[in-house]
Design an enzyme around this catalytic site. Structure first.
Site, PDB file in Angstrom:
ATOM      1  N   ASP A  17       0.495  -1.208   0.187  1.00  0.00           N
ATOM      2  CA  ASP A  17      -0.227  -0.189  -0.349  1.00  0.00           C
ATOM      3  C   ASP A  17       0.908   1.430   0.188  1.00  0.00           C
ATOM      4  O   ASP A  17       0.464   2.275  -0.488  1.00  0.00           O
ATOM      5  CB  ASP A  17      -0.980  -0.079   1.644  1.00  0.00           C
ATOM      6  CG  ASP A  17      -2.380  -1.173   1.450  1.00  0.00           C
ATOM      7  OD1 ASP A  17      -2.244  -1.476  -0.149  1.00  0.00           O
ATOM      8  OD2 ASP A  17      -2.515  -1.341   2.049  1.00  0.00           O
ATOM      9  N   ILE A  20       2.133   1.507  -3.677  1.00  0.00           N
ATOM     10  CA  ILE A  20       1.235   2.108  -4.547  1.00  0.00           C
ATOM     11  C   ILE A  20       1.144   3.747  -3.779  1.00  0.00           C
ATOM     12  O   ILE A  20       1.618   4.652  -5.069  1.00  0.00           O
ATOM     13  CB  ILE A  20      -0.016   1.511  -4.511  1.00  0.00           C
ATOM     14  CG1 ILE A  20       0.336   0.273  -4.378  1.00  0.00           C
ATOM     15  CG2 ILE A  20      -0.859   2.033  -5.056  1.00  0.00           C
ATOM     16  CD1 ILE A  20      -0.753  -1.033  -4.601  1.00  0.00           C
ATOM     17  N   GLU A  21       1.176   4.058  -2.940  1.00  0.00           N
ATOM     18  CA  GLU A  21       0.701   5.491  -2.817  1.00  0.00           C
ATOM     19  C   GLU A  21       1.668   6.366  -2.897  1.00  0.00           C
ATOM     20  O   GLU A  21       1.913   7.288  -3.368  1.00  0.00           O
ATOM     21  CB  GLU A  21       0.026   5.192  -0.460  1.00  0.00           C
ATOM     22  CG  GLU A  21      -0.668   5.248  -0.726  1.00  0.00           C
ATOM     23  CD  GLU A  21      -0.713   5.190   0.585  1.00  0.00           C
ATOM     24  OE1 GLU A  21       0.283   5.821   1.791  1.00  0.00           O
ATOM     25  OE2 GLU A  21      -1.822   4.952   0.906  1.00  0.00           O
ATOM     26  N   VAL A  22       2.935   6.063  -2.572  1.00  0.00           N
ATOM     27  CA  VAL A  22       4.505   6.658  -2.742  1.00  0.00           C
ATOM     28  C   VAL A  22       4.473   7.148  -4.859  1.00  0.00           C
ATOM     29  O   VAL A  22       4.795   8.111  -5.340  1.00  0.00           O
ATOM     30  CB  VAL A  22       5.828   6.159  -2.578  1.00  0.00           C
ATOM     31  CG1 VAL A  22       7.045   6.992  -3.086  1.00  0.00           C
ATOM     32  CG2 VAL A  22       5.781   6.169  -0.843  1.00  0.00           C
TER      33      VAL A  22
END
Length: 32
Positions: A17, A20-22
């Site tokens: 997660d 993915i956010e980065v």
């Protein structure tokens, strides 16, 4: 990275997660 404060499974999901956010933030910056 892996976090010793979480069970391995949760740490792995958390890492995914986080990655993915980065990645989304990275592409958002490029799109500006």
């Amino acid at each position: 990275g892996k976090s010793s404060s979480r069970p391995l499974g949760d740490a792995t999901l958390g890492d995914l997660d986080f990655d993915i956010e980065v990645t989304q933030d990275y592409w958002d910056d490029l799109a500006r």
